[in-house]
Design a protein around this motif. Structure first.
Motif, PDB file in Angstrom:
ATOM      1  N   GLN A 268       1.577  20.164  -5.672  1.00 17.64           N
ATOM      2  CA  GLN A 268       0.860  20.746  -4.541  1.00 17.64           C
ATOM      3  C   GLN A 268      -0.414  21.473  -4.979  1.00 17.64           C
ATOM      4  O   GLN A 268      -1.298  21.735  -4.162  1.00 17.64           O
ATOM      5  N   GLN A 269      -0.512  21.773  -6.249  1.00 16.90           N
ATOM      6  CA  GLN A 269      -1.698  22.454  -6.767  1.00 16.90           C
ATOM      7  C   GLN A 269      -2.858  21.499  -7.017  1.00 16.90           C
ATOM      8  O   GLN A 269      -4.010  21.919  -7.080  1.00 16.90           O
TER       9      GLN A 269
ATOM     10  N   ASP B  51       3.956  24.788   4.178  1.00 19.21           N
ATOM     11  CA  ASP B  51       3.404  26.145   4.074  1.00 19.21           C
ATOM     12  C   ASP B  51       2.206  26.196   3.130  1.00 19.21           C
ATOM     13  O   ASP B  51       1.323  27.052   3.276  1.00 19.21           O
ATOM     14  N   ALA B  52       2.190  25.278   2.164  1.00 20.87           N
ATOM     15  CA  ALA B  52       1.071  25.227   1.215  1.00 20.87           C
ATOM     16  C   ALA B  52      -0.116  24.438   1.765  1.00 20.87           C
ATOM     17  O   ALA B  52      -1.130  24.280   1.074  1.00 20.87           O
TER      18      ALA B  52
ATOM     19  N   TRP C  57       7.572  19.521  -6.385  1.00 19.19           N
ATOM     20  CA  TRP C  57       7.132  20.902  -6.140  1.00 19.19           C
ATOM     21  C   TRP C  57       7.254  21.724  -7.417  1.00 19.19           C
ATOM     22  O   TRP C  57       6.343  22.475  -7.777  1.00 19.19           O
TER      23      TRP C  57
ATOM     24  N   LYS D 118       8.101  24.056   2.008  1.00 17.39           N
ATOM     25  CA  LYS D 118       7.196  24.638   1.010  1.00 17.39           C
ATOM     26  C   LYS D 118       5.865  23.898   0.998  1.00 17.39           C
ATOM     27  O   LYS D 118       4.790  24.526   0.923  1.00 17.39           O
TER      28      LYS D 118
END
Length: 372
Positions: free
Chosen positions: A236-237, A307-308, A231, A304
């Motif tokens: 996650q991007q 949520d992403a 993370w 996290k």
């Protein structure tokens, strides 16, 4: 002698003997500590393989404690991944004296030393930290690792527990079949060969280059450490999916991604015996601190990703059997690359066959043997 006179005499004795009550707890607990002037301090430049996140923070914080713990005798100067040498150049950097020590992933050296493929997790091998400790401390694994590194001019101080690795991908991976034709970053060694046999197109990259490779589309998916560090690195991007093993086994291929702490052998030999003992004990302290910090951060990181909008998938029990069938012949192939690998794997096979662990039975490797 009355009570008051006895008390005065006792205080006088303690003072004259240097056994004053004001001794600090640190001094009592660490008898090797003695005050050292700046000119007397031994300073080690130590580079880790952590590029960011909780792993790097824990390493840096721990290094910062060494000066006080040794009364200024020893100083650990920390550097993150690639600060002084490239991640895959760490071994030679320490061997050649560019760095005094390193904190790296043992598996990185499998291309140079095949036996190091057995000093960290491999597909369907030992699966939990305590099983690795059986190998290191009950089967002679620690001495075997030290002998292996010493022949290369390094002193292997000890293993450092980390945790399981996960795979981030641009497309979902829900079964072993989904690895076919996938451009996948892996750490090398037996793990790379296992995924290649499963149909993946594997490539080897240091951790600090994974994000850019995913971003550019050079790779479709990447194995790398656990959720907290990944993370922090921003995976996650550039990916939408995470793949793991079935419940109870977070990673099929690297459930205990061991790191180690290794020192240039000449540097180690010049260290006073009391400080050698301190460093050996302290690496266990670091391992415990590191492992706990990683696990805490990993558990907190899952939300996290959810949520992403990241989808989390788990392989099934049938996939474990398929991975096992691929992995076992690869174990023996790597064990027979040289005598060091054979000796170390034999110790681990004895652990895996013992009823205490029970992962392996002789029928699983019928026709295969270790050439000692």
């Amino acid at each position: 002698m009355d009570g008051e006179a006895h008390s005065k005499s006792r205080r006088s004795f303690l003072k004259s003997s240097g056994l004053v009550a004001g001794l600090t707890a640190a001094t009592v607990a660490a008898p090797w500590v003695r005050k050292a002037g700046a000119a007397d301090a031994i300073t080690w430049k130590i580079q880790t393989s952590w590029p960011a996140g909780v792993g790097l923070e824990t390493f840096q914080n721990w290094c910062g404690t060494i000066k006080d713990k040794t009364g200024g005798q020893l100083v650990f100067q920390p550097f993150k991944a690639k600060d002084i040498v490239g991640d895959f150049e760490l071994f030679d950097g320490v061997k050649n004296g560019v760095l005094e020590a390193m904190n790296s992933f043992s598996l990185y050296w499998a291309g140079k030393l095949p036996a190091t493929a057995f000093l960290s997790s491999y597909t369907m091998g030992l699966r939990y930290p305590h099983e690795w400790d059986i190998f290191f401390y009950s089967k002679g694994g620690l001495q075997a690792a030290r002998d292996l590194y010493a022949a290369q001019g390094l002193y292997y101080v000890n293993r450092i527990h980390h945790g399981p690795n996960i795979i981030h991908s641009k497309t979902p991976i829900r079964s072993i079949e989904d690895f076919r034709d996938l451009k996948l970053r892996v750490p090398g060694g037996m793990i790379a060969e296992t995924f290649a046999k499963a149909g993946a197109k594997t490539t080897l990259l240091p951790g600090g280059e994974v994000f850019s490779a995913l971003e550019k589309g050079t790779i479709d998916a990447a194995d790398y450490t656990g959720p907290a560090v990944n993370w922090a690195l921003g995976f996650q991007q550039v990916t939408k999916f995470i793949s793991m093993g079935p419940p109870g086994l977070m990673s099929v291929y690297q459930p205990v991604d061991l790191m180690d702490f290794a020192v240039n052998l000449n540097v180690w030999n010049q260290l006073p015996d009391d400080l050698k003992k301190f460093v050996e004990d302290e690496i266990q302290v670091y391992s415990n601190t590191h492992f706990g910090a990683i696990q805490k951060a990993d558990m907190e990181a899952w939300q996290k990703f959810l949520d992403a909008g990241i989808e989390i998938n788990r392989l099934g029990p049938d996939d474990l059997q398929k991975f096992q069938e691929i992995a076992v012949p690869i174990w023996f192939e790597w064990a027979n690359k040289d005598k060091d690998a054979a000796r170390i794997f034999k110790l681990q096979l004895e652990v895996m066959e013992n009823p205490t662990v029970g992962y392996v039975t002789p029928d699983m490797y019928q026709g295969l043997s270790i050439k000692l």
